[in-house]
Design an enzyme around this catalytic site. Structure first.
Site, PDB file in Angstrom:
ATOM      1  N   ILE A  11       0.826  -1.222   0.000  1.00 57.87           N
ATOM      2  CA  ILE A  11       0.000   0.000   0.000  1.00 57.87           C
ATOM      3  C   ILE A  11       0.849   1.256   0.000  1.00 57.87           C
ATOM      4  CG2 ILE A  11      -1.874   1.234   1.175  1.00 57.87           C
ATOM      5  CD1 ILE A  11      -2.552  -1.519  -0.190  1.00 57.87           C
ATOM      6  N   THR A  94       1.321   0.588   7.984  1.00 54.49           N
ATOM      7  CA  THR A  94       2.074  -0.580   8.485  1.00 54.49           C
ATOM      8  C   THR A  94       1.079  -1.730   8.647  1.00 54.49           C
ATOM      9  OG1 THR A  94       1.685   0.019  10.799  1.00 54.49           O
ATOM     10  CG2 THR A  94       3.678   0.928   9.751  1.00 54.49           C
ATOM     11  N   GLY A 205      -0.725  -8.613  -3.945  1.00 55.92           N
ATOM     12  CA  GLY A 205      -0.549  -7.601  -2.887  1.00 55.92           C
ATOM     13  C   GLY A 205      -1.844  -7.275  -2.167  1.00 55.92           C
ATOM     14  N   ASP A 219     -10.017 -10.238   9.493  1.00 55.79           N
ATOM     15  CA  ASP A 219      -9.971  -8.952   8.773  1.00 55.79           C
ATOM     16  C   ASP A 219     -11.386  -8.412   8.580  1.00 55.79           C
ATOM     17  OD1 ASP A 219      -9.830  -7.724   5.598  1.00 55.79           O
ATOM     18  OD2 ASP A 219      -8.482  -6.915   7.119  1.00 55.79           O
ATOM     19  N   LYS A 223     -13.241  -5.032  10.253  1.00 55.10           N
ATOM     20  CA  LYS A 223     -13.936  -4.030   9.420  1.00 55.10           C
ATOM     21  C   LYS A 223     -15.364  -3.782   9.892  1.00 55.10           C
ATOM     22  CE  LYS A 223     -11.042  -4.878   5.393  1.00 55.10           C
ATOM     23  NZ  LYS A 223     -10.827  -5.724   4.222  1.00 55.10           N
ATOM     24  N   GLY A 315      -5.988  -4.079  -2.979  1.00 51.75           N
ATOM     25  CA  GLY A 315      -5.081  -3.835  -4.113  1.00 51.75           C
ATOM     26  C   GLY A 315      -4.345  -2.529  -3.870  1.00 51.75           C
TER      27      GLY A 315
END
Ligand SMILES: NC(=O)C1=CN([C@@H]2O[C@H](COP(=O)(O)OP(=O)(O)OC[C@H]3O[C@@H](n4cnc5c(N)ncnc54)[C@H](OP(=O)(O)O)[C@@H]3O)[C@@H](O)[C@H]2O)C=CC1
Ligand SMILES: N[C@@H](CC=O)C(=O)O
Ligand code: NA
EC number: 1.1.1.3
Length: 336
Positions: A11, A94, A205, A219, A223, A315
């Site tokens: 990112i 990070t 990625g 994850d 969220k 992405g």
């Protein structure tokens, strides 16, 4: 506007690429967005006149350490860069640590203390101590934006806060993880095995630094906590989420579901105060049946009724799109 990028992986490099590509657009419509420092776990590159972003990406990709940037590289911690380098905004990208929220939590709070605005894609601190971050940003009178932390490029947080302002959001249901959606799509459409699909996701990625966070549903859990706290007025943490991942889903299970007119998706849901993440059967013709890295969120609201948003949830360039929109928001707020 001067920017520090903390974290220079998929990112961070995506942000550098987008700021390079959009240089003329930004100077024409706003002003120069200059990256005056970039850090990674090895150190930093610092140039108050603005770093050469293509050179930074090249050094990173060739040597894996940003401290090898010619003449401007140094062994210095991110915290010391945040404290000592003059800049308007810190972009914190990070790895998301869903147990401690570190090192991002300290980076963000240190940025606030040093009167720097923050844009982040990092879910760790947001899922663990959202209220504290918002209060600290207010205390230091700085702007804190995190559109990229949920759904990547898919507009969801700022959409709810700005375009749906005044609505009461009654429930949210959706696919909020691009990696697992990519894996499920590849298994379903190409019969790919789980490990091969995961390997492809990593190469794109889109997977977390620790991909088990994607696979085990953590994850997505992070969220929906961020959504519950930031746009539904709740005060939840990741411990409040009932979570199941996709490890047990096989191409055969997907084939059988298809035969019955269904697919299988990892769904995150906030309804009646409950937060749940689990694989669910989804009708083939449902708006939730989106493919590959796409995310989708179905809102139920009191005024606008049902609202559905779709977009690329992961992405480097897609996520950098959300980060850029938050940077432009900060520019408009501080420079006008
Ligand atoms: N990938 C995606 O599509 C999306 C990712 N995100 C979030 O964005 C963040 C970054 O993701 P991504 O770029 O994929 O992750 P990566 O693992 O590719 O990159 C993480 C970067 O952080 C650096 N880093 C680790 N510790 C420190 C530290 N103490 N100080 C400075 N830098 C440090 C790493 O350094 P080094 O290179 O030396 O190891 C690396 O450059 C995560 O929080 C993720 O959840 C959000 C939306 C989408
Ligand atoms: N690993 C995450 C990245 C974006 O949040 C995903 O796959 O969605
Ligand atoms: Na988003």
């Amino acid at each position: 506007m001067d920017i520090i990028i903390v974290g220079f992986g998929a990112i961070g490099k995506g942000v550098a690429k987008v700021l390079h590509e959009k240089k003329e657009y930004l100077e024409k419509n706003y002003e120069e967005f200059r990256v005056v420092a970039i850090t990674d776990s090895s150190g930093a590159a610092v140039d108050e006149n603005g770093l050469d972003l293509l050179k930074a990406i090249e050094v990173k990709e060739k040597t894996r350490k940003i401290k090898n940037y010619p003449e401007k590289g140094k062994e210095i911690s991110s915290i010391d860069v945040i404290r000592n380098v003059e800049a308007d905004v810190v972009v914190e990208v990070t790895p998301s640590n869903l147990e401690t929220g570190e090192p991002a939590k300290t980076h963000i709070l240190e940025s606030f203390k040093n009167k720097k605005h923050v844009v982040t894609a990092n879910k760790g601190p947001l899922a663990l101590c959202y209220k504290e971050l918002i209060e600290e940003a207010k205390k230091y009178n700085v702007i804190f934006r995190h559109e990229a932390s949920v759904g990547g490029a898919m507009p969801i947080i700022n959409l709810a806060k700005e375009t749906l302002a005044g609505n009461k959001i009654l429930s949210i249901k959706g696919i909020l993880n691009g990696t697992t959606n990519y894996i499920l799509t590849k298994m379903e459409k190409e019969g790919l095995d789980f490990e091969t699909a995961l390997k492809e996701a990593k190469e794109l990625g889109i997977a977390e630094t620790d991909p088990t966070q994607d696979i085990e549903g953590l994850d997505t859990a992070a969220k929906i906590v961020i959504l519950a706290n930031s746009i539904m007025g709740m005060n939840k943490t990741i411990k409040d989420v009932k979570v199941k991942g996709i490890k047990r889903i096989t191409p055969e299970a997907l084939f059988l579901a298809n035969k019955r007119g269904y697919t299988i998706k990892l769904i995150g849901q906030i309804k009646d105060g409950y937060l749940i993440v689990e694989p669910m059967l989804v009708p083939i013709d449902s708006p939730l049946n989106v493919k590959r890295t796409l995310n989708v969120a179905m809102f139920e609201t009191d005024l606008a009724k049902e609202v559905v948003v779709v977009g690329r949830g992961a992405g480097p360039i897609e996520t950098a799109s959300a980060i850029l929109s938050d940077l432009i928001h900060i520019y408009n707020s501080i420079k006008k």
